[in-house]
Design a protein around this motif. Structure first.
Motif, PDB file in Angstrom:
ATOM      1  N   LEU A 108       0.849  -1.198   0.000  1.00 51.54           N
ATOM      2  CA  LEU A 108       0.000   0.000   0.000  1.00 51.54           C
ATOM      3  C   LEU A 108       0.885   1.249   0.000  1.00 51.54           C
ATOM      4  N   SER A 109       0.642   2.144  -0.955  1.00 48.40           N
ATOM      5  CA  SER A 109       1.465   3.351  -1.085  1.00 48.40           C
ATOM      6  C   SER A 109       0.977   4.458  -0.152  1.00 48.40           C
ATOM      7  N   ALA A 110       1.870   4.931   0.717  1.00 47.47           N
ATOM      8  CA  ALA A 110       1.525   6.005   1.654  1.00 47.47           C
ATOM      9  C   ALA A 110       1.156   7.285   0.902  1.00 47.47           C
ATOM     10  N   ILE A 111       1.888   7.568  -0.189  1.00 51.64           N
ATOM     11  CA  ILE A 111       1.622   8.787  -0.965  1.00 51.64           C
ATOM     12  C   ILE A 111       0.203   8.757  -1.520  1.00 51.64           C
ATOM     13  N   SER A 112      -0.179   7.630  -2.124  1.00 52.36           N
ATOM     14  CA  SER A 112      -1.527   7.506  -2.696  1.00 52.36           C
ATOM     15  C   SER A 112      -2.602   7.621  -1.622  1.00 52.36           C
ATOM     16  N   VAL A 113      -2.368   6.990  -0.472  1.00 54.93           N
ATOM     17  CA  VAL A 113      -3.339   7.015   0.625  1.00 54.93           C
ATOM     18  C   VAL A 113      -3.583   8.442   1.112  1.00 54.93           C
ATOM     19  N   PHE A 114      -2.506   9.195   1.332  1.00 63.53           N
ATOM     20  CA  PHE A 114      -2.646  10.566   1.848  1.00 63.53           C
ATOM     21  C   PHE A 114      -3.246  11.506   0.804  1.00 63.53           C
ATOM     22  N   LEU A 115      -2.913  11.296  -0.481  1.00 62.44           N
ATOM     23  CA  LEU A 115      -3.501  12.124  -1.539  1.00 62.44           C
ATOM     24  C   LEU A 115      -5.003  11.869  -1.671  1.00 62.44           C
ATOM     25  N   LEU A 116      -5.402  10.605  -1.550  1.00 63.06           N
ATOM     26  CA  LEU A 116      -6.831  10.274  -1.604  1.00 63.06           C
ATOM     27  C   LEU A 116      -7.587  10.902  -0.435  1.00 63.06           C
ATOM     28  N   PHE A 117      -6.974  10.877   0.734  1.00 66.28           N
ATOM     29  CA  PHE A 117      -7.589  11.467   1.929  1.00 66.28           C
ATOM     30  C   PHE A 117      -7.773  12.973   1.752  1.00 66.28           C
ATOM     31  N   ALA A 118      -6.720  13.647   1.272  1.00 66.12           N
ATOM     32  CA  ALA A 118      -6.793  15.099   1.063  1.00 66.12           C
ATOM     33  C   ALA A 118      -7.821  15.447  -0.018  1.00 66.12           C
ATOM     34  N   GLY A 119      -7.842  14.655  -1.089  1.00 70.12           N
ATOM     35  CA  GLY A 119      -8.775  14.912  -2.183  1.00 70.12           C
ATOM     36  C   GLY A 119     -10.230  14.753  -1.765  1.00 70.12           C
ATOM     37  N   SER A 120     -10.519  13.720  -0.982  1.00 70.91           N
ATOM     38  CA  SER A 120     -11.903  13.500  -0.546  1.00 70.91           C
ATOM     39  C   SER A 120     -12.367  14.602   0.408  1.00 70.91           C
ATOM     40  N   LEU A 121     -11.449  15.116   1.227  1.00 65.96           N
ATOM     41  CA  LEU A 121     -11.787  16.235   2.110  1.00 65.96           C
ATOM     42  C   LEU A 121     -12.148  17.483   1.298  1.00 65.96           C
ATOM     43  N   ALA A 122     -11.327  17.784   0.296  1.00 60.68           N
ATOM     44  CA  ALA A 122     -11.570  18.969  -0.535  1.00 60.68           C
ATOM     45  C   ALA A 122     -12.871  18.827  -1.315  1.00 60.68           C
ATOM     46  N   ARG A 123     -13.221  17.599  -1.706  1.00 63.75           N
ATOM     47  CA  ARG A 123     -14.419  17.370  -2.502  1.00 63.75           C
ATOM     48  C   ARG A 123     -15.714  17.653  -1.729  1.00 63.75           C
ATOM     49  N   ILE A 124     -15.656  17.613  -0.395  1.00 62.45           N
ATOM     50  CA  ILE A 124     -16.855  17.935   0.395  1.00 62.45           C
ATOM     51  C   ILE A 124     -17.296  19.361   0.079  1.00 62.45           C
ATOM     52  N   PHE A 125     -16.336  20.286   0.085  1.00 60.58           N
ATOM     53  CA  PHE A 125     -16.628  21.696  -0.187  1.00 60.58           C
ATOM     54  C   PHE A 125     -17.049  21.908  -1.639  1.00 60.58           C
ATOM     55  N   THR A 126     -16.286  21.326  -2.593  1.00 60.88           N
ATOM     56  CA  THR A 126     -16.597  21.564  -4.004  1.00 60.88           C
ATOM     57  C   THR A 126     -17.938  20.955  -4.405  1.00 60.88           C
ATOM     58  N   SER A 127     -18.305  19.831  -3.801  1.00 55.38           N
ATOM     59  CA  SER A 127     -19.597  19.209  -4.117  1.00 55.38           C
ATOM     60  C   SER A 127     -20.758  20.100  -3.678  1.00 55.38           C
ATOM     61  N   LEU A 128     -20.648  20.643  -2.469  1.00 57.93           N
ATOM     62  CA  LEU A 128     -21.696  21.534  -1.967  1.00 57.93           C
ATOM     63  C   LEU A 128     -21.773  22.814  -2.789  1.00 57.93           C
ATOM     64  N   GLN A 129     -20.618  23.342  -3.170  1.00 57.59           N
ATOM     65  CA  GLN A 129     -20.552  24.606  -3.883  1.00 57.59           C
ATOM     66  C   GLN A 129     -21.021  24.483  -5.333  1.00 57.59           C
ATOM     67  N   GLU A 130     -20.588  23.419  -6.021  1.00 56.87           N
ATOM     68  CA  GLU A 130     -20.834  23.330  -7.461  1.00 56.87           C
ATOM     69  C   GLU A 130     -22.080  22.540  -7.835  1.00 56.87           C
ATOM     70  N   THR A 131     -22.456  21.557  -7.019  1.00 58.64           N
ATOM     71  CA  THR A 131     -23.620  20.742  -7.389  1.00 58.64           C
ATOM     72  C   THR A 131     -24.803  20.972  -6.456  1.00 58.64           C
ATOM     73  N   GLY A 132     -24.524  21.329  -5.195  1.00 56.44           N
ATOM     74  CA  GLY A 132     -25.595  21.489  -4.221  1.00 56.44           C
ATOM     75  C   GLY A 132     -26.279  20.179  -3.908  1.00 56.44           C
ATOM     76  N   ASP A 133     -25.657  19.066  -4.315  1.00 53.27           N
ATOM     77  CA  ASP A 133     -26.251  17.749  -4.129  1.00 53.27           C
ATOM     78  C   ASP A 133     -25.798  17.167  -2.796  1.00 53.27           C
ATOM     79  N   ALA A 134     -26.737  17.035  -1.861  1.00 52.56           N
ATOM     80  CA  ALA A 134     -26.411  16.562  -0.509  1.00 52.56           C
ATOM     81  C   ALA A 134     -25.908  15.122  -0.513  1.00 52.56           C
ATOM     82  N   LEU A 135     -26.446  14.307  -1.436  1.00 57.41           N
ATOM     83  CA  LEU A 135     -26.047  12.895  -1.509  1.00 57.41           C
ATOM     84  C   LEU A 135     -24.576  12.766  -1.874  1.00 57.41           C
ATOM     85  N   MET A 136     -24.137  13.555  -2.870  1.00 57.95           N
ATOM     86  CA  MET A 136     -22.728  13.523  -3.276  1.00 57.95           C
ATOM     87  C   MET A 136     -21.828  14.024  -2.153  1.00 57.95           C
ATOM     88  N   ALA A 137     -22.217  15.132  -1.524  1.00 58.76           N
ATOM     89  CA  ALA A 137     -21.406  15.710  -0.454  1.00 58.76           C
ATOM     90  C   ALA A 137     -21.282  14.736   0.719  1.00 58.76           C
TER      91      ALA A 137
END
Length: 259
Positions: free
Chosen positions: A193-222
């Protein structure tokens, strides 16, 4: 008069960038507000700019997020410590998000990373089978998955099925991460298991919470990304926890090879 001159100079300076900004980042009203009126504290426009910028950064990052994992597996010629069942469930979640986003005509900046994550995850699934001595199963896996993907993304698939797929994301994400976490716990290390990939996925999913709410307004996606962040966080904590044991295991393997 002086203010008009400043606006004209700013407009001429920003003209070469205007097309790119309006196409990918902000609407024209925000372009005028931020770059002509210099109202850099305009919160609604800043939110749009931040969301679009984060979305593009996530998509660009996603092109390489699992590359360290793939290279690590290829270098070791092993898929040790990686769960194929976890990969299948992750693909289910990724496919559901992609189909749901395309069906709802969400902007590419809101979901584009799943396309690249899908391609990389499929590659990891094949490599797990290949390095496990099951190359035939690996090729069958590729054929079946891409065949199903074409069907799911086609107009033949009803919207109700696509929505159900997206709803299955939550249990799929949770179970896939729990399977990988259980595998790590059982092995007492994180294997390939790659530590770099794991941490990048974690950071990306965190950022996506904000972008999902902002751009789609879809509660299910967020909400899906909230759960995904929590589950990715568990794996990231395991990588940190087992860091020393993984290093010691590598040293032992090197000693055995020398002997």
């Amino acid at each position: 008069m002086a203010e008009q001159v400043v606006i004209e100079k700013a407009s001429s300076f920003m003209d070469p960038f205007k097309g790119v900004l309006l196409t990918y980042l902000i609407p024209e009203s925000c372009y005028d507000e931020l770059f002509l009126n210099f109202n850099f504290l305009h919160v609604p426009c800043l939110k749009i700019l931040l969301s679009k910028g984060l979305g593009i950064a996530i998509i660009l990052g996603s092109m390489m997020v699992k590359l360290p994992q793939i290279l690590k597996m290829m270098g070791a010629k092993s898929g040790e410590g990686l769960s194929f069942q976890s990969v299948l469930l992750e693909l289910l979640a990724i496919t559901g998000t992609m189909a749901y986003s395309i069906a709802n005509k969400f902007p590419f900046s809101a979901w584009g990373e799943v396309l690249f994550l899908m391609l990389q995850t499929v590659t990891i699934g094949f490599l797990i089978q290949h390095y496990g001595g099951r190359s035939g199963r690996g090729f069958l896996f590729l054929i079946v998955y891409f065949g199903l993907l074409v069907v799911v993304l086609s107009p033949v698939t009803p919207m109700s099925v696509v929505t159900t797929l997206q709803a299955f994301n939550l249990p799929a994400v949770i179970v896939s991460r729990l399977i990988q976490a259980a595998t790590n716990f059982r092995n007492g290390h994180t294997g390939q298991l790659s530590a770099i990939s794991v941490f990048l996925l974690f950071a990306g999913s965190l950022a996506r919470i904000f972008t999902s709410l902002q751009e789609t307004g879809d509660a299910l996606m967020a909400f899906t990304y909230v759960i995904s962040s929590a589950c990715n966080g568990i794996i990231a904590l395991q990588v940190l926890y087992y860091w020393n044991s993984s290093a010691e295991r590598k040293k032992k393997k090197k000693k055995k090879k020398r002997e």
